[in-house]
Scaffold this motif. Sequence first.
Motif, mmCIF file in Angstrom:
data_model
loop_
_atom_site.group_PDB
_atom_site.id
_atom_site.type_symbol
_atom_site.label_atom_id
_atom_site.label_comp_id
_atom_site.label_asym_id
_atom_site.label_seq_id
_atom_site.Cartn_x
_atom_site.Cartn_y
_atom_site.Cartn_z
ATOM 1 N N GLN A 39 7.527 -5.357 6.308
ATOM 2 C CA GLN A 39 6.419 -5.412 5.472
ATOM 3 C C GLN A 39 5.326 -5.369 6.176
ATOM 4 O OE1 GLN A 39 7.428 -8.858 3.719
ATOM 5 N NE2 GLN A 39 7.911 -8.202 1.620
ATOM 6 N N LEU A 94 3.466 -1.653 4.899
ATOM 7 C CA LEU A 94 2.565 -2.051 3.756
ATOM 8 C C LEU A 94 1.406 -2.858 4.109
ATOM 9 C CD1 LEU A 94 5.519 -3.276 1.270
ATOM 10 C CD2 LEU A 94 4.394 -1.016 1.830
ATOM 11 N N PRO A 124 0.439 -5.844 4.626
ATOM 12 C CA PRO A 124 0.080 -6.933 3.394
ATOM 13 C C PRO A 124 -1.094 -8.043 3.856
ATOM 14 C CG PRO A 124 2.070 -7.400 4.326
ATOM 15 C CD PRO A 124 1.799 -6.194 4.933
ATOM 16 N N ASP A 132 -0.571 -5.745 -9.176
ATOM 17 C CA ASP A 132 0.195 -6.803 -9.130
ATOM 18 C C ASP A 132 -0.622 -8.051 -10.185
ATOM 19 O OD1 ASP A 132 2.508 -8.113 -9.004
ATOM 20 O OD2 ASP A 132 1.890 -9.173 -6.747
ATOM 21 N N GLN A 186 -0.695 -6.100 -2.685
ATOM 22 C CA GLN A 186 -0.382 -4.735 -3.012
ATOM 23 C C GLN A 186 -1.435 -3.599 -3.610
ATOM 24 O OE1 GLN A 186 3.063 -4.274 -5.454
ATOM 25 N NE2 GLN A 186 3.652 -6.379 -5.600
ATOM 26 N N PRO A 197 -2.688 1.053 -2.317
ATOM 27 C CA PRO A 197 -1.338 1.796 -1.979
ATOM 28 C C PRO A 197 -1.378 3.088 -1.410
ATOM 29 C CG PRO A 197 -1.497 1.821 -4.233
ATOM 30 C CD PRO A 197 -2.720 1.096 -3.638
#
Length: 271
Positions: A44, A48, A50, A140, A164, A167
């Motif tokens: 992750q 991504l 995060p 989200d 999130q 993106p």
Amino acid sequence: MKILEAISYLGPIRSGGSTKPWVVQVNDQGALTPYVVKLFTEKQTQQLHPVAKEAFGNVLAQEFDLKVPTAALISFGKTFLKTLPEKEAGRLREVDSGLKFGTELKTHASIVDISDQRVFLKSYDIGTIFAFDNLVLNLDRGGQRNKPNLLIDDEDLVLIDHEQIFPFANGTSAVHDYVMPPFDRDGWYLPYEKHLFYPLLKQMNANEKEEVFDTFRYFLENLNVNALDEVANQLEVNDIEIGNYSVIKTHLSQTKARAGAFCKFLTTLIA
């Protein structure tokens, strides 16, 4: 953003989502303070980013005068790791080994339930949060998983969980390849109809809808696009993936330059 050391494990957050956050006690300049800490896997973190998104969301929300919990990067040192129960110690084998993102635990806050707490929700807060989530393309707050990701503390709304956002910045395309999404409701990337506040905005009368994004527009027109630079540099120094940061800045700059058109577009979404 402060870097704080975890001292002891207090337990899981029962309402946590896929990351199953922990509550840990941290040492904040001698004061023991409970923090909610997200546990992202290495995959992750690499794909991504995060931790960076959580940090960016926390800092950027403050630029729009939106309330967020105090945030910090949390270190799990050897002393802390030795205090963990066996199950929790085993879970860390699946988690990225770098600094974690954490926010101070809001002990008296509750998750927003718009059916019960509508009386506390001010129109400009509803409009600004909806507009902010469209700006950062937050998938989200409501969304497919129907998670509010919004707390109410006394009468203050507190934004949480921004892992999130942005993106479009996960990849490595060059900044000059970035194209701002067109202001077209049929092609808008964000599923805005699933946003937590969309039903409330739809129910407003025409005069309210014309003014509901005025506060957001003021802050967008005066946005310091470099507001995230300091935390981005700090994350990189600490080997935390930040994704395509230059694309994020380009997106913010382009939207700021078209603040009036963006807010007019948002009005069409709730017409």
